[in-house]
Scaffold this motif. Structure first.
Motif, PDB file in Angstrom:
ATOM      1  N   UNK A 174       0.861  -1.136  -0.029  1.00  0.00           N
ATOM      2  CA  UNK A 174      -0.016   0.027  -0.083  1.00  0.00           C
ATOM      3  C   UNK A 174       0.854   1.220  -0.054  1.00  0.00           C
ATOM      4  N   UNK A 175       1.238   1.922  -1.128  1.00  0.00           N
ATOM      5  CA  UNK A 175       2.084   2.898  -1.255  1.00  0.00           C
ATOM      6  C   UNK A 175       1.805   4.187  -0.301  1.00  0.00           C
ATOM      7  N   UNK A 176       0.481   4.291  -0.256  1.00  0.00           N
ATOM      8  CA  UNK A 176       0.064   5.459   0.863  1.00  0.00           C
ATOM      9  C   UNK A 176       0.650   5.246   2.096  1.00  0.00           C
ATOM     10  N   UNK A 177       0.312   3.851   2.611  1.00  0.00           N
ATOM     11  CA  UNK A 177       0.837   3.764   4.044  1.00  0.00           C
ATOM     12  C   UNK A 177       1.994   3.653   4.281  1.00  0.00           C
ATOM     13  N   UNK A 178       2.877   2.989   3.156  1.00  0.00           N
ATOM     14  CA  UNK A 178       4.428   3.062   3.195  1.00  0.00           C
ATOM     15  C   UNK A 178       5.057   4.640   3.292  1.00  0.00           C
ATOM     16  N   UNK A 179       4.472   5.262   2.418  1.00  0.00           N
ATOM     17  CA  UNK A 179       4.769   6.938   2.561  1.00  0.00           C
ATOM     18  C   UNK A 179       4.539   7.423   3.885  1.00  0.00           C
ATOM     19  N   UNK A 180       3.533   7.080   4.280  1.00  0.00           N
ATOM     20  CA  UNK A 180       3.069   7.770   5.746  1.00  0.00           C
ATOM     21  C   UNK A 180       4.322   7.125   6.627  1.00  0.00           C
ATOM     22  N   UNK A 181       4.624   5.732   6.724  1.00  0.00           N
ATOM     23  CA  UNK A 181       5.849   5.000   7.819  1.00  0.00           C
ATOM     24  C   UNK A 181       6.904   6.056   7.417  1.00  0.00           C
ATOM     25  N   UNK A 182       7.418   5.920   6.291  1.00  0.00           N
ATOM     26  CA  UNK A 182       8.554   6.666   5.859  1.00  0.00           C
ATOM     27  C   UNK A 182       8.744   8.181   6.290  1.00  0.00           C
ATOM     28  N   UNK A 183       7.575   8.775   6.040  1.00  0.00           N
ATOM     29  CA  UNK A 183       7.681  10.358   6.544  1.00  0.00           C
ATOM     30  C   UNK A 183       7.710  10.390   8.138  1.00  0.00           C
ATOM     31  N   UNK A 184       6.894   9.514   8.501  1.00  0.00           N
ATOM     32  CA  UNK A 184       6.655   9.610  10.053  1.00  0.00           C
ATOM     33  C   UNK A 184       7.945   9.533  10.772  1.00  0.00           C
ATOM     34  N   UNK A 185       8.730   8.444  10.128  1.00  0.00           N
ATOM     35  CA  UNK A 185       9.922   7.939  11.189  1.00  0.00           C
ATOM     36  C   UNK A 185      11.061   8.792  10.347  1.00  0.00           C
ATOM     37  N   UNK A 186      11.059   9.278   9.385  1.00  0.00           N
ATOM     38  CA  UNK A 186      12.188  10.322   8.669  1.00  0.00           C
ATOM     39  C   UNK A 186      12.189  11.494   9.429  1.00  0.00           C
ATOM     40  N   UNK A 187      10.701  12.036   9.963  1.00  0.00           N
ATOM     41  CA  UNK A 187      10.565  13.185  10.464  1.00  0.00           C
ATOM     42  C   UNK A 187      11.014  13.074  12.052  1.00  0.00           C
ATOM     43  N   UNK A 188      10.478  11.984  12.749  1.00  0.00           N
ATOM     44  CA  UNK A 188      11.081  11.625  13.848  1.00  0.00           C
ATOM     45  C   UNK A 188      12.438  11.486  14.118  1.00  0.00           C
ATOM     46  N   UNK A 189      13.154  10.872  13.086  1.00  0.00           N
ATOM     47  CA  UNK A 189      14.622  10.952  13.154  1.00  0.00           C
ATOM     48  C   UNK A 189      15.448  12.309  13.108  1.00  0.00           C
ATOM     49  N   UNK A 190      14.579  13.155  12.382  1.00  0.00           N
ATOM     50  CA  UNK A 190      15.243  14.540  12.079  1.00  0.00           C
ATOM     51  C   UNK A 190      14.803  15.231  13.365  1.00  0.00           C
ATOM     52  N   UNK A 191      13.607  15.078  14.013  1.00  0.00           N
ATOM     53  CA  UNK A 191      13.490  15.716  15.288  1.00  0.00           C
ATOM     54  C   UNK A 191      14.419  15.503  16.445  1.00  0.00           C
ATOM     55  N   UNK A 192      14.636  14.097  16.310  1.00  0.00           N
ATOM     56  CA  UNK A 192      15.562  13.695  17.453  1.00  0.00           C
ATOM     57  C   UNK A 192      17.181  13.827  17.188  1.00  0.00           C
ATOM     58  N   UNK A 193      17.264  14.246  16.216  1.00  0.00           N
ATOM     59  CA  UNK A 193      18.982  14.254  15.532  1.00  0.00           C
ATOM     60  C   UNK A 193      19.410  15.871  16.230  1.00  0.00           C
ATOM     61  N   UNK A 194      20.495  15.771  16.829  1.00  0.00           N
ATOM     62  CA  UNK A 194      20.868  17.090  17.497  1.00  0.00           C
ATOM     63  C   UNK A 194      21.539  18.227  16.311  1.00  0.00           C
ATOM     64  N   UNK A 195      21.960  17.535  15.215  1.00  0.00           N
ATOM     65  CA  UNK A 195      22.422  18.433  14.235  1.00  0.00           C
ATOM     66  C   UNK A 195      21.873  18.460  12.894  1.00  0.00           C
ATOM     67  N   UNK A 196      20.858  19.395  13.076  1.00  0.00           N
ATOM     68  CA  UNK A 196      20.016  19.760  11.913  1.00  0.00           C
ATOM     69  C   UNK A 196      20.854  20.080  10.546  1.00  0.00           C
ATOM     70  N   UNK A 197      21.639  20.677  10.642  1.00  0.00           N
ATOM     71  CA  UNK A 197      22.485  21.098   9.606  1.00  0.00           C
ATOM     72  C   UNK A 197      22.999  20.127   8.745  1.00  0.00           C
ATOM     73  N   UNK A 198      23.091  18.839   9.242  1.00  0.00           N
ATOM     74  CA  UNK A 198      23.410  17.632   8.366  1.00  0.00           C
ATOM     75  C   UNK A 198      22.329  17.285   7.522  1.00  0.00           C
TER      76      UNK A 198
END
Length: 176
Positions: free
Chosen positions: A144-168
């Motif tokens: 299900x492409x929509x569901x997979x996109x949701x997962x990827x976006x959710x956890x990439x955003x979570x990874x971004x939010x938790x990463x200390x160096x946003x400049x990377x």
């Protein structure tokens, strides 16, 4: 990366599954370069990032509350057995298939290595039904492409939010 996530979500909302999925499958590439900066093997980085940040959190979106207890237990068991089939390996193969072969992957079931993918954008969850071959198992994955996109976006955003160096996450784009 936040702009990429926004564009993916917009494409999903506008029922444009191919561009949404193609772009969403690049999110583990972006994040894995940050997590494993010295690793040269793209597939290794991608698979590990997906397994560590997306796969371990996936869950099927079904309404278990509407089922009786016996059906609920069966549904949970079925989900758990199917869920582990779509892992970093399968996601990386889907990425390679879609990004290197384009929309051919969106027309029916298509084989890539030992995986058969059927990509759809319906509201149903993806299912997996393994087929045994004498030498190696062949996996049939309905994505299900929509569901997979949701997962990827959710956890990439979570990874971004938790990463200390946003400049990377900031890539310099040259305008010609």
């Amino acid at each position: 990366m936040l702009k990429i996530i926004e564009v993916i979500q917009d494409a999903n909302a506008k029922n444009c599954p191919l561009p949404a999925l193609a772009l969403a499958l690049t999110l583990p590439d972006i994040c894995s370069q940050i997590e494993y900066p010295n690793e040269k093997n793209v597939g290794y980085r991608y698979r590990n990032w997906y397994n560590n940040h997306v796969h371990k959190h996936e869950e099927f979106h079904c309404t278990l509350n509407t089922l009786n207890s016996y059906d609920k237990l069966n549904a949970i068991h079925e989900m758990e057995t199917m869920l582990h089939k779509f892992n970093g390996y399968a996601c990386y193969k889907l990425r390679c298939l879609l990004l290197h072969q384009g929309d051919a992957a969106m027309t029916g079931e298509i084989k890539y290595d030992n995986l058969y993918f059927n990509i759809h954008s319906g509201e149903e969850t993806r299912t997996v039904s393994p087929t045994k071959q004498p030498d190696q198992p062949i996996e049939h994955l309905s994505i299900n492409s929509k569901l997979l996109c949701d997962y990827l976006c959710t956890y990439a955003k979570k990874y971004y939010d938790e990463h200390p160096n946003k400049e990377l996450f900031q890539k310099k784009i040259l305008h010609g």
